[in-house]
Design a protein around this motif. Structure first.
Motif, PDB file in Angstrom:
ATOM      1  N   ILE A   4      -2.225  18.832   9.776  1.00 38.44           N
ATOM      2  CA  ILE A   4      -1.572  17.631   9.136  1.00 38.44           C
ATOM      3  C   ILE A   4      -0.199  17.674   9.717  1.00 38.44           C
ATOM      4  CG2 ILE A   4      -1.005  18.681   7.030  1.00 38.44           C
ATOM      5  CD1 ILE A   4      -2.609  15.288   7.437  1.00 38.44           C
ATOM      6  N   GLN A   5       0.515  18.719  10.211  1.00 44.06           N
ATOM      7  CA  GLN A   5       1.788  18.982  10.525  1.00 44.06           C
ATOM      8  C   GLN A   5       1.980  17.992  11.768  1.00 44.06           C
ATOM      9  OE1 GLN A   5      -0.246  21.396  10.620  1.00 44.06           O
ATOM     10  NE2 GLN A   5       0.037  22.238  12.777  1.00 44.06           N
ATOM     11  N   PHE A   6       1.025  17.583  12.374  1.00 44.74           N
ATOM     12  CA  PHE A   6       1.346  16.915  13.490  1.00 44.74           C
ATOM     13  C   PHE A   6       1.454  15.250  13.397  1.00 44.74           C
ATOM     14  CE2 PHE A   6      -0.862  20.332  15.771  1.00 44.74           C
ATOM     15  CZ  PHE A   6      -0.079  20.822  16.176  1.00 44.74           C
ATOM     16  N   LEU A   7       1.581  14.979  11.843  1.00 43.95           N
ATOM     17  CA  LEU A   7       1.815  13.376  11.694  1.00 43.95           C
ATOM     18  C   LEU A   7       3.236  13.372  11.898  1.00 43.95           C
ATOM     19  CD1 LEU A   7      -0.314  12.901   8.639  1.00 43.95           C
ATOM     20  CD2 LEU A   7      -0.683  11.757  10.844  1.00 43.95           C
ATOM     21  N   LYS A   8       3.819  14.439  12.078  1.00 41.08           N
ATOM     22  CA  LYS A   8       5.478  14.319  12.302  1.00 41.08           C
ATOM     23  C   LYS A   8       6.008  13.437  13.264  1.00 41.08           C
ATOM     24  CE  LYS A   8       8.006  17.258  14.599  1.00 41.08           C
ATOM     25  NZ  LYS A   8       8.657  18.623  15.051  1.00 41.08           N
ATOM     26  N   GLY A   9       6.865  12.410  12.774  1.00 45.71           N
ATOM     27  CA  GLY A   9       7.346  11.481  13.850  1.00 45.71           C
ATOM     28  C   GLY A   9       6.265  10.193  14.017  1.00 45.71           C
ATOM     29  N   PHE A  18      -1.328   7.334   4.910  1.00 44.05           N
ATOM     30  CA  PHE A  18      -0.844   7.027   3.310  1.00 44.05           C
ATOM     31  C   PHE A  18      -2.028   6.067   2.660  1.00 44.05           C
ATOM     32  CE2 PHE A  18       1.523   4.611   0.161  1.00 44.05           C
ATOM     33  CZ  PHE A  18       1.828   5.555  -0.759  1.00 44.05           C
ATOM     34  N   HIS A  19      -2.404   4.863   3.283  1.00 41.82           N
ATOM     35  CA  HIS A  19      -3.123   3.867   2.515  1.00 41.82           C
ATOM     36  C   HIS A  19      -4.288   4.596   2.432  1.00 41.82           C
ATOM     37  CE1 HIS A  19       0.025   0.930   1.991  1.00 41.82           C
ATOM     38  NE2 HIS A  19       0.188   1.167   3.415  1.00 41.82           N
ATOM     39  N   ARG A  20      -5.259   5.214   3.564  1.00 36.58           N
ATOM     40  CA  ARG A  20      -6.452   5.744   3.645  1.00 36.58           C
ATOM     41  C   ARG A  20      -6.534   6.745   2.524  1.00 36.58           C
ATOM     42  NH1 ARG A  20     -11.199   4.483   3.529  1.00 36.58           N
ATOM     43  NH2 ARG A  20     -12.732   6.023   4.843  1.00 36.58           N
ATOM     44  N   PHE A  21      -5.620   7.691   2.477  1.00 32.00           N
ATOM     45  CA  PHE A  21      -5.578   8.917   1.398  1.00 32.00           C
ATOM     46  C   PHE A  21      -5.449   8.236   0.108  1.00 32.00           C
ATOM     47  CE2 PHE A  21      -3.827  11.698  -1.370  1.00 32.00           C
ATOM     48  CZ  PHE A  21      -3.916  12.903  -1.093  1.00 32.00           C
ATOM     49  N   ASN A  22      -4.774   7.098  -0.335  1.00 32.99           N
ATOM     50  CA  ASN A  22      -5.022   6.425  -1.651  1.00 32.99           C
ATOM     51  C   ASN A  22      -6.182   5.959  -1.870  1.00 32.99           C
ATOM     52  OD1 ASN A  22      -2.191   7.180  -2.259  1.00 32.99           O
ATOM     53  ND2 ASN A  22      -1.349   5.292  -1.642  1.00 32.99           N
ATOM     54  N   GLU A  23      -6.826   5.247  -0.891  1.00 30.07           N
ATOM     55  CA  GLU A  23      -8.181   4.662  -1.028  1.00 30.07           C
ATOM     56  C   GLU A  23      -9.180   5.525  -1.271  1.00 30.07           C
ATOM     57  OE1 GLU A  23      -9.711   2.592   2.327  1.00 30.07           O
ATOM     58  OE2 GLU A  23      -7.677   1.590   2.670  1.00 30.07           O
ATOM     59  N   LEU A  24      -9.247   6.654  -0.638  1.00 32.20           N
ATOM     60  CA  LEU A  24     -10.068   7.868  -0.811  1.00 32.20           C
ATOM     61  C   LEU A  24      -9.791   8.347  -2.263  1.00 32.20           C
ATOM     62  CD1 LEU A  24     -10.211   9.654   2.655  1.00 32.20           C
ATOM     63  CD2 LEU A  24     -11.986   8.206   1.760  1.00 32.20           C
ATOM     64  N   GLU A  47       8.460  11.731   1.665  1.00 26.98           N
ATOM     65  CA  GLU A  47       8.439  12.506   0.382  1.00 26.98           C
ATOM     66  C   GLU A  47       6.888  11.991  -0.012  1.00 26.98           C
ATOM     67  OE1 GLU A  47       8.457  15.097  -2.691  1.00 26.98           O
ATOM     68  OE2 GLU A  47       9.882  15.000  -0.900  1.00 26.98           O
ATOM     69  N   ARG A  48       6.798  10.773  -0.375  1.00 31.25           N
ATOM     70  CA  ARG A  48       5.472  10.120  -0.687  1.00 31.25           C
ATOM     71  C   ARG A  48       4.080  10.798  -0.234  1.00 31.25           C
ATOM     72  NH1 ARG A  48       4.467   4.086   1.228  1.00 31.25           N
ATOM     73  NH2 ARG A  48       4.445   4.661   3.521  1.00 31.25           N
ATOM     74  N   LEU A  49       4.396  11.163   1.204  1.00 33.24           N
ATOM     75  CA  LEU A  49       3.140  11.922   1.640  1.00 33.24           C
ATOM     76  C   LEU A  49       3.105  13.542   0.962  1.00 33.24           C
ATOM     77  CD1 LEU A  49       2.595  10.782   5.333  1.00 33.24           C
ATOM     78  CD2 LEU A  49       0.882  10.730   3.343  1.00 33.24           C
ATOM     79  N   ILE A  50       4.333  14.045   0.938  1.00 28.18           N
ATOM     80  CA  ILE A  50       4.504  15.492   0.861  1.00 28.18           C
ATOM     81  C   ILE A  50       3.922  15.679  -0.855  1.00 28.18           C
ATOM     82  CG2 ILE A  50       5.931  17.329   0.174  1.00 28.18           C
ATOM     83  CD1 ILE A  50       5.656  16.755   3.215  1.00 28.18           C
TER      84      ILE A  50
END
Length: 181
Positions: A4-9, A18-24, A47-50
């Motif tokens: 997941i660290q490769f989401l950086k940038g 973020f939206h897919r995470f919330n749906e699941l 911060e909202r992902l963290i």
């Protein structure tokens, strides 16, 4: 999701994630994420992902102990319906210390070789496979091997390092040997 660290940038990817995470999460689905560090140490992520990552169970997974590696190998061998001696499994478990995928890969390749060539999986075959797929075989260091290598490096005899001689030519190698041991 692995690494997941490769989401950086990657702002757009972060937004979509973020939206897919919330749906699941709202559907009560289980979400498993991996990273090379804990959520609070992930750089450049919003911060909202963290906070979402931290809302679940955060587990620090260490490389498996020897006994666990051996048990994994025994299960893999059983699944492959392969006959492998405990000595060979011990060698593999001692040689591959950090990565369960490597353990699995070695067993799968040994099983394939055994089936294709009709040969038994013995110590020689296991050593060749590990050497060819993973590079140099790591060995457990012993006091004897350390003493021998230090003695050879300093051009003294191993028995001199173990003796009571206090000559400068022996004292330094003896201290190096003791420090390494």
């Amino acid at each position: 999701m692995d690494d997941i660290q490769f989401l950086k940038g990657k702002v757009e990817t972060q937004e979509a994630f973020f939206h897919r995470f919330n749906e699941l999460h709202q559907q009560g689905k289980q979400i498993v994420l991996t990273s090379d560090r804990p959520p609070h140490e992930l750089p450049d992520l919003p911060e909202r992902l963290i906070s979402r990552f931290q809302s679940g169970l955060v587990a620090d997974i260490k490389p498996p102990e020897y006994e666990t590696r051996l048990a994994i190998l025994q299960l893999l061998v059983r699944d492959e319906e392969l006959e492998v001696s405990l000595d060979v499994l011990d060698f593999i478990a001692s040689s591959i210390r950090n990565n369960v995928r490597q353990l699995s890969g070695v067993i799968h390749r040994l099983a394939a070789m055994s089936r294709l060539t009709g040969c038994r999986v013995d110590m020689d075959l296991a050593q060749k496979e590990i050497r060819s797929s993973l590079g140099t075989i790591t060995r457990r260091l012993t006091a004897g091997t350390i003493t021998s290598v230090v003695a050879e490096s300093f051009d003294v005899l191993p028995k001199q390092l173990k003796g009571s001689d206090r000559k400068h030519t022996v004292l330094i190698p003896r201290q190096v040997s003791m420090s390494l041991i």
